[in-house]
Motif scaffolding. Structure first.
Motif, PDB file in Angstrom:
ATOM      1  N   ALA A  93       8.154  12.575  -5.936  1.00  0.00           N
ATOM      2  CA  ALA A  93       8.845  11.619  -6.772  1.00  0.00           C
ATOM      3  C   ALA A  93       7.870  10.832  -7.554  1.00  0.00           C
ATOM      4  O   ALA A  93       8.774   9.747  -8.212  1.00  0.00           O
ATOM      5  N   GLY A  94       7.078  11.203  -7.254  1.00  0.00           N
ATOM      6  CA  GLY A  94       6.084   9.239  -7.683  1.00  0.00           C
ATOM      7  C   GLY A  94       6.482   8.444  -6.546  1.00  0.00           C
ATOM      8  O   GLY A  94       5.504   6.996  -7.654  1.00  0.00           O
ATOM      9  N   LEU A  95       7.423   8.178  -5.844  1.00  0.00           N
ATOM     10  CA  LEU A  95       7.007   6.855  -5.596  1.00  0.00           C
ATOM     11  C   LEU A  95       6.218   6.372  -4.585  1.00  0.00           C
ATOM     12  O   LEU A  95       5.948   6.350  -3.712  1.00  0.00           O
ATOM     13  N   PRO A  96       5.548   5.109  -4.326  1.00  0.00           N
ATOM     14  CA  PRO A  96       5.516   4.359  -3.571  1.00  0.00           C
ATOM     15  C   PRO A  96       5.703   4.749  -2.101  1.00  0.00           C
ATOM     16  O   PRO A  96       7.284   3.800  -2.422  1.00  0.00           O
ATOM     17  N   VAL A  97       5.057   4.799  -1.210  1.00  0.00           N
ATOM     18  CA  VAL A  97       5.889   4.990  -0.261  1.00  0.00           C
ATOM     19  C   VAL A  97       4.904   4.369   0.837  1.00  0.00           C
ATOM     20  O   VAL A  97       4.395   4.708   1.318  1.00  0.00           O
ATOM     21  N   VAL A  98       5.832   3.673   2.270  1.00  0.00           N
ATOM     22  CA  VAL A  98       5.552   2.938   3.178  1.00  0.00           C
ATOM     23  C   VAL A  98       5.862   3.898   4.209  1.00  0.00           C
ATOM     24  O   VAL A  98       7.301   4.670   3.710  1.00  0.00           O
ATOM     25  N   LEU A  99       5.638   3.834   5.255  1.00  0.00           N
ATOM     26  CA  LEU A  99       5.970   3.898   6.835  1.00  0.00           C
ATOM     27  C   LEU A  99       5.628   2.482   7.766  1.00  0.00           C
ATOM     28  O   LEU A  99       4.820   1.983   8.067  1.00  0.00           O
ATOM     29  N   ILE A 100       6.900   2.662   8.109  1.00  0.00           N
ATOM     30  CA  ILE A 100       7.301   1.656   9.214  1.00  0.00           C
ATOM     31  C   ILE A 100       6.474   2.454  10.483  1.00  0.00           C
ATOM     32  O   ILE A 100       7.522   2.693  10.856  1.00  0.00           O
ATOM     33  N   GLY A 101       5.360   1.773  11.207  1.00  0.00           N
ATOM     34  CA  GLY A 101       5.104   2.521  12.228  1.00  0.00           C
ATOM     35  C   GLY A 101       3.656   1.740  13.389  1.00  0.00           C
ATOM     36  O   GLY A 101       3.236   1.334  12.549  1.00  0.00           O
ATOM     37  N   HIS A 102       3.120   2.871  14.210  1.00  0.00           N
ATOM     38  CA  HIS A 102       2.296   2.668  15.093  1.00  0.00           C
ATOM     39  C   HIS A 102       1.359   3.327  14.982  1.00  0.00           C
ATOM     40  O   HIS A 102       0.957   4.326  14.560  1.00  0.00           O
TER      41      HIS A 102
END
Length: 321
Positions: A117-126
């Motif tokens: 969809a063209g969104l910036p994506v962030v992942l919360i994790g280790h």
């Protein structure tokens, strides 16, 4: 001499979750269908007892696909794999069986959808955790930014009026993840999250049970592996909610009786990849030294069952001696 009385407050739910049970069963069924050896990329789940038992049945655990010979099946662990790993297995013509937990696969699909969809994506994790590596590998390298700490949110080089999407590792501390999401939301008011939170029901339930027990015991032991994210989070949750002595143990042989000397109340739980057999082993070891009263503290009922993927009918030649 009379034994000292000890009350054990036993968390429920505890131990193996539906995704772990599914992954273990996949390996067992593959061994039954194809015979040994069956190769598994990475530990099928993070528990040495489980891995050693499957190894004794003929499973061979490897770090990468280049350690898998031609002509044998390979199973992807419950933590999931990147698209490049799956593509390499297909390129080599390996029969790959995917034991990825369905709740991890859900996160994979979310990340892909937001990226498309063209969104910036962030992942919360280790960083470095197999689940995180697999999730990051669902989209081109660098397309997802990994957040581990609050300062990572502050360092994001994105316009604050951007619509930013986030996903999370499934085995995080619920409270810590919520704090990071709140920080993201404050900085990016158009933040887009999952329809249902990514932290899995089993992780959440086990943390809730520990929260209920931690303030009422003098010590608490979590049965799990040092490389198990959800088990380590249980130790942290216990300490954060009032337990003065929360520690991780692998099982009965790891019980630190010297530290337990003099206590009268002990909390006990197990991470989501630790089988109930290990819990009962710890209780038996405690009974050998104490007069034990077990009080189960239950915060939820778990009825989730994940269907098994069909195993291909193809037969494999016996491995060369």
């Amino acid at each position: 001499m009379d034994k000292t009385a000890l009350t054990v407050r036993l968390a429920a739910p505890r131990g193996s979750c539906a995704g772990v049970e599914r992954a273990i069963t996949i390996v067992e069924q593959a061994l039954e269908r194809y015979g040994a050896p069956v190769y598994v990329r990475h530990e099928i789940v993070h528990n040495a007892f489980v891995v050693d038992r499957l190894r004794s049945l003929g499973a061979v655990f490897v770090d990468e696909l280049d350690q898998v010979p031609d002509g044998v099946p390979v199973i992807f662990s419950a933590h999931g794999v990147s698209k490049s790993v799956a593509a390499e297995a297909e390129r080599r013509g390996l029969l790959a069986v995917d034991a990825t937990c369905p709740l991890v696969a859900k996160v994979h699909r979310e990340v892909e959808r937001h990226h498309r969809a063209g969104l910036p994506v962030v992942l919360i994790g280790h960083a470095g955790h197999p689940e995180v590596e697999g999730t990051l590998g669902q989209v081109p390298e660098g397309a997802v930014r990994l957040l581990e700490r609050p300062e990572d949110v502050d360092a994001l080089n994105l316009p604050t009026d951007s619509a930013v999407a986030y996903a999370t590792q499934t085995t995080l501390s619920v409270d810590e993840a919520r704090g990071l999401v709140d920080r993201l939301s404050a900085r990016f008011p158009r933040l887009v999250g999952p329809a249902k939170e990514d932290i899995c029901y089993a992780t959440s339930n086990r943390q809730q049970a520990v929260k209920a027990i931690a303030p009422t015991v003098e010590a608490l032991r979590v049965i799990g592996a040092a490389n198990s994210s959800n088990s380590n989070r249980l130790v942290e949750v216990a300490a954060a909610h009032g337990c003065p002595d929360a520690r991780l143990i692998t099982g009965a042989d790891d019980l630190d009786f010297d530290r337990l000397d003099g206590i009268r109340t002990l909390g006990l739980t197990a991470g989501a990849s630790a089988p109930e057999l290990l819990v009962q082993g710890v209780l038996d070891a405690l009974r050998s030294r104490y007069t034990v009263t077990v009080e189960e503290v239950r915060v939820a009922e778990e009825t989730t069952i994940f269907r098994l993927p069909p195993l291909p009918e193809r037969e494999f030649p016996a491995a060369a001696d």
